[in-house]
Write a protein that holds these residues in place. Structure first.
Motif, PDB file in Angstrom:
ATOM      1  N   THR A  32       0.834  -1.200   0.000  1.00 31.39           N
ATOM      2  CA  THR A  32       0.000   0.000   0.000  1.00 31.39           C
ATOM      3  C   THR A  32       0.871   1.253   0.000  1.00 31.39           C
ATOM      4  O   THR A  32       1.851   1.344   0.758  1.00 31.39           O
ATOM      5  CB  THR A  32      -0.909   0.002   1.238  1.00 31.39           C
ATOM      6  OG1 THR A  32      -1.627  -1.227   1.286  1.00 31.39           O
ATOM      7  CG2 THR A  32      -1.891   1.155   1.195  1.00 31.39           C
ATOM      8  N   LEU A  33       0.531   2.216  -0.850  1.00 30.99           N
ATOM      9  CA  LEU A  33       1.297   3.462  -0.905  1.00 30.99           C
ATOM     10  C   LEU A  33       1.211   4.179   0.445  1.00 30.99           C
ATOM     11  O   LEU A  33       0.096   4.425   0.950  1.00 30.99           O
ATOM     12  CB  LEU A  33       0.756   4.360  -2.010  1.00 30.99           C
ATOM     13  CG  LEU A  33       0.968   3.844  -3.443  1.00 30.99           C
ATOM     14  CD1 LEU A  33       0.199   4.719  -4.438  1.00 30.99           C
ATOM     15  CD2 LEU A  33       2.447   3.814  -3.800  1.00 30.99           C
ATOM     16  N   PRO A  34       2.347   4.528   1.045  1.00 29.74           N
ATOM     17  CA  PRO A  34       2.330   5.129   2.387  1.00 29.74           C
ATOM     18  C   PRO A  34       1.484   6.392   2.480  1.00 29.74           C
ATOM     19  O   PRO A  34       0.831   6.629   3.501  1.00 29.74           O
ATOM     20  CB  PRO A  34       3.811   5.432   2.657  1.00 29.74           C
ATOM     21  CG  PRO A  34       4.561   4.495   1.763  1.00 29.74           C
ATOM     22  CD  PRO A  34       3.710   4.319   0.540  1.00 29.74           C
ATOM     23  N   GLN A  35       1.489   7.215   1.416  1.00 32.43           N
ATOM     24  CA  GLN A  35       0.735   8.470   1.479  1.00 32.43           C
ATOM     25  C   GLN A  35      -0.773   8.252   1.444  1.00 32.43           C
ATOM     26  O   GLN A  35      -1.541   9.197   1.654  1.00 32.43           O
ATOM     27  CB  GLN A  35       1.158   9.419   0.348  1.00 32.43           C
ATOM     28  CG  GLN A  35       0.882   8.917  -1.052  1.00 32.43           C
ATOM     29  CD  GLN A  35       2.067   8.167  -1.633  1.00 32.43           C
ATOM     30  OE1 GLN A  35       2.660   7.313  -0.994  1.00 32.43           O
ATOM     31  NE2 GLN A  35       2.423   8.502  -2.863  1.00 32.43           N
ATOM     32  N   CYS A  36      -1.193   7.002   1.193  1.00 33.43           N
ATOM     33  CA  CYS A  36      -2.622   6.683   1.177  1.00 33.43           C
ATOM     34  C   CYS A  36      -3.075   6.032   2.477  1.00 33.43           C
ATOM     35  O   CYS A  36      -4.215   5.566   2.574  1.00 33.43           O
ATOM     36  CB  CYS A  36      -2.934   5.768  -0.007  1.00 33.43           C
ATOM     37  SG  CYS A  36      -2.642   6.529  -1.626  1.00 33.43           S
ATOM     38  N   ILE A  37      -2.186   5.997   3.464  1.00 36.06           N
ATOM     39  CA  ILE A  37      -2.508   5.432   4.776  1.00 36.06           C
ATOM     40  C   ILE A  37      -2.547   6.570   5.794  1.00 36.06           C
ATOM     41  O   ILE A  37      -1.596   7.350   5.914  1.00 36.06           O
ATOM     42  CB  ILE A  37      -1.454   4.393   5.215  1.00 36.06           C
ATOM     43  CG1 ILE A  37      -1.351   3.266   4.182  1.00 36.06           C
ATOM     44  CG2 ILE A  37      -1.798   3.822   6.588  1.00 36.06           C
ATOM     45  CD1 ILE A  37      -0.173   2.325   4.417  1.00 36.06           C
ATOM     46  N   THR A  38      -3.673   6.708   6.484  1.00 34.80           N
ATOM     47  CA  THR A  38      -3.821   7.731   7.511  1.00 34.80           C
ATOM     48  C   THR A  38      -4.543   7.127   8.706  1.00 34.80           C
ATOM     49  O   THR A  38      -5.018   5.987   8.655  1.00 34.80           O
ATOM     50  CB  THR A  38      -4.662   8.920   6.985  1.00 34.80           C
ATOM     51  OG1 THR A  38      -5.984   8.450   6.685  1.00 34.80           O
ATOM     52  CG2 THR A  38      -4.033   9.539   5.735  1.00 34.80           C
ATOM     53  N   ALA A  39      -4.656   7.894   9.768  1.00 41.18           N
ATOM     54  CA  ALA A  39      -5.400   7.422  10.937  1.00 41.18           C
ATOM     55  C   ALA A  39      -6.860   7.169  10.572  1.00 41.18           C
ATOM     56  O   ALA A  39      -7.491   6.233  11.068  1.00 41.18           O
ATOM     57  CB  ALA A  39      -5.300   8.453  12.061  1.00 41.18           C
ATOM     58  N   GLU A  40      -7.406   8.002   9.687  1.00 42.46           N
ATOM     59  CA  GLU A  40      -8.798   7.839   9.263  1.00 42.46           C
ATOM     60  C   GLU A  40      -8.948   6.754   8.194  1.00 42.46           C
ATOM     61  O   GLU A  40     -10.041   6.230   7.983  1.00 42.46           O
ATOM     62  CB  GLU A  40      -9.343   9.159   8.696  1.00 42.46           C
ATOM     63  CG  GLU A  40      -9.410  10.302   9.700  1.00 42.46           C
ATOM     64  CD  GLU A  40      -8.033  10.903   9.983  1.00 42.46           C
ATOM     65  OE1 GLU A  40      -7.149  10.826   9.089  1.00 42.46           O
ATOM     66  OE2 GLU A  40      -7.838  11.423  11.102  1.00 42.46           O
ATOM     67  N   ASN A  41      -7.862   6.420   7.520  1.00 44.56           N
ATOM     68  CA  ASN A  41      -7.883   5.422   6.440  1.00 44.56           C
ATOM     69  C   ASN A  41      -6.721   4.450   6.644  1.00 44.56           C
ATOM     70  O   ASN A  41      -5.742   4.457   5.896  1.00 44.56           O
ATOM     71  CB  ASN A  41      -7.778   6.121   5.078  1.00 44.56           C
ATOM     72  CG  ASN A  41      -7.994   5.168   3.907  1.00 44.56           C
ATOM     73  OD1 ASN A  41      -8.705   4.172   4.016  1.00 44.56           O
ATOM     74  ND2 ASN A  41      -7.352   5.469   2.783  1.00 44.56           N
ATOM     75  N   PRO A  42      -6.822   3.588   7.680  1.00 43.73           N
ATOM     76  CA  PRO A  42      -5.717   2.664   7.963  1.00 43.73           C
ATOM     77  C   PRO A  42      -5.515   1.667   6.834  1.00 43.73           C
ATOM     78  O   PRO A  42      -6.411   1.448   6.007  1.00 43.73           O
ATOM     79  CB  PRO A  42      -6.167   1.974   9.255  1.00 43.73           C
ATOM     80  CG  PRO A  42      -7.649   2.137   9.295  1.00 43.73           C
ATOM     81  CD  PRO A  42      -7.948   3.424   8.616  1.00 43.73           C
ATOM     82  N   ASP A  43      -4.353   1.069   6.799  1.00 46.01           N
ATOM     83  CA  ASP A  43      -3.994   0.141   5.729  1.00 46.01           C
ATOM     84  C   ASP A  43      -4.926  -1.069   5.720  1.00 46.01           C
ATOM     85  O   ASP A  43      -4.969  -1.853   6.657  1.00 46.01           O
ATOM     86  CB  ASP A  43      -2.539  -0.313   5.913  1.00 46.01           C
ATOM     87  CG  ASP A  43      -2.018  -1.120   4.731  1.00 46.01           C
ATOM     88  OD1 ASP A  43      -2.788  -1.337   3.775  1.00 46.01           O
ATOM     89  OD2 ASP A  43      -0.835  -1.511   4.775  1.00 46.01           O
ATOM     90  N   ARG A  44      -5.680  -1.213   4.628  1.00 46.89           N
ATOM     91  CA  ARG A  44      -6.588  -2.351   4.487  1.00 46.89           C
ATOM     92  C   ARG A  44      -5.862  -3.624   4.051  1.00 46.89           C
ATOM     93  O   ARG A  44      -6.427  -4.713   4.133  1.00 46.89           O
ATOM     94  CB  ARG A  44      -7.662  -2.044   3.433  1.00 46.89           C
ATOM     95  CG  ARG A  44      -8.633  -0.921   3.791  1.00 46.89           C
ATOM     96  CD  ARG A  44      -9.431  -0.556   2.542  1.00 46.89           C
ATOM     97  NE  ARG A  44     -10.619   0.237   2.801  1.00 46.89           N
ATOM     98  CZ  ARG A  44     -10.643   1.559   2.911  1.00 46.89           C
ATOM     99  NH1 ARG A  44      -9.508   2.241   2.821  1.00 46.89           N
ATOM    100  NH2 ARG A  44     -11.782   2.213   3.121  1.00 46.89           N
ATOM    101  N   TYR A  45      -4.646  -3.492   3.559  1.00 48.65           N
ATOM    102  CA  TYR A  45      -3.951  -4.626   2.938  1.00 48.65           C
ATOM    103  C   TYR A  45      -2.526  -4.769   3.484  1.00 48.65           C
ATOM    104  O   TYR A  45      -1.547  -4.593   2.744  1.00 48.65           O
ATOM    105  CB  TYR A  45      -3.919  -4.441   1.413  1.00 48.65           C
ATOM    106  CG  TYR A  45      -5.282  -4.203   0.821  1.00 48.65           C
ATOM    107  CD1 TYR A  45      -6.201  -5.242   0.677  1.00 48.65           C
ATOM    108  CD2 TYR A  45      -5.673  -2.928   0.409  1.00 48.65           C
ATOM    109  CE1 TYR A  45      -7.459  -5.022   0.133  1.00 48.65           C
ATOM    110  CE2 TYR A  45      -6.927  -2.703  -0.147  1.00 48.65           C
ATOM    111  CZ  TYR A  45      -7.810  -3.757  -0.277  1.00 48.65           C
ATOM    112  OH  TYR A  45      -9.055  -3.535  -0.811  1.00 48.65           O
TER     113      TYR A  45
END
Length: 311
Positions: free
Chosen positions: A277-290
């Motif tokens: 998963t691209l790091p910039q697409c992981i946030t507290a509101e959008n945790p890593d789904r994969y």
């Protein structure tokens, strides 16, 4: 942005503006429409004529090009073979697949079988090998703009799609004067791949599912491409760019007596590409789904089983 109408964007636009506008359309709809893509109109016209000529062949003749055991990756897939994930009835379509030709001994050759070509249609090989290469180039241009929108270098996808397992599909939806079993031309589904580039959506029927639950018709001007995000890019971006559900509904009235043709180019990653998963697409509101990585080919094989092309 109008919530019912996809903008038609020019690939000849200033690059930064194109990245911005493509990103906005993809984030809102999962889809965009693009013109000025550079596909040769004469080549496209020849491709349509040869597509129609192939599907006009007798069924038994077409079936000689159906290759068992490869999930429809090359050659012909007969009418009512594919089924949308979770659907109960098969789609009302038949199709032909053209893939990438790799040299003997290539490390990815095991995941990408050689092409087959119908001897009955003069020029078929040359036309579709040329069109495949042209789609490949247009897709890479669009991905470079997506990369910039994501905050990546514009060449980030170059290595990820080098010798990728992309497929050009020639699609025929026969006339449907009476649809059996409640079937439709293409049941509601999401695409498996990275992005899809589609020619032929000028003929009515393609619809996307909006976020508010309404079906919105996708109607590009003649010659324009419809482009949509696939599940692989959705996974890579942690759903920042959504893979949107879409379908091809049956035609109304007199149009039910006519065939519909389209040509989607399913742009795929390299078969050995590892998903992280691209790091910039992981946030507290959008945790890593994969959090668990798999390869692009592992993912593809799993999905082919889900849609009935592989056992």
């Amino acid at each position: 942005m109008n919530l019912d109408t996809l903008p038609v964007l020019s690939l000849a636009a200033e690059p930064a503006a194109l990245s911005r506008d493509l990103g906005a359309s993809f984030q809102q709809f999962g889809f965009a429409m693009v013109k000025d893509h550079g596909l040769d109109p004469a080549l496209v016209e020849r491709a349509w004529a040869q597509t129609q000529a192939f599907f006009a062949l007798p069924d038994a003749q077409k079936r000689t090009y159906a290759i068992p055991g490869i999930g429809g990756a090359r050659g012909y897939t007969p009418f009512r073979t594919e089924i949308a994930k979770g659907a109960k009835v098969s789609d009302l379509k038949e199709f032909w697949h053209v893939g990438r030709d790799l040299p003997a001994g290539h490390p990815l050759a095991g995941a990408m079988p050689p092409n087959v070509w119908p001897a009955e249609i003069d020029g078929f090989h040359e036309t579709f090998a040329t069109l495949y290469a042209a789609f490949d180039q247009v897709g890479a241009r669009i991905l470079s703009r997506i990369a910039v929108w994501l905050g990546l270098d514009e060449h980030w996808f170059d290595g990820a799609i080098a010798d990728g397992n992309s497929v050009l599909r020639l699609l025929h939806y026969p006339p449907v004067p009476g649809a059996p079993d409640g079937a439709i031309r293409a049941g509601a589904h999401e695409d498996i791949n990275l992005i899809t580039l589609l020619l032929g959506a000028e003929e009515a029927g393609l619809e996307l599912l909006a976020r508010d639950g309404r079906w919105i018709e996708v109607s590009p001007p003649p010659g324009a491409l419809v482009v949509n995000i696939g599940d692989m890019l959705q996974r890579l971006t942690n759903h920042v760019l959504p893979s949107t559900t879409h379908r091809v509904r049956n035609p109304d009235g007199a149009r039910a007596g006519f065939s519909r043709y389209s040509m989607p180019f399913f742009l795929h990653l390299r078969s050995d590409f590892p998903f992280h998963t691209l790091p910039q697409c992981i946030t507290a509101e959008n945790p890593d789904r994969y959090p668990v990585s798999i390869t692009a080919d592992d993912y593809l094989q799993e999905r082919l089983r889900e849609i009935g092309l592989k056992m």
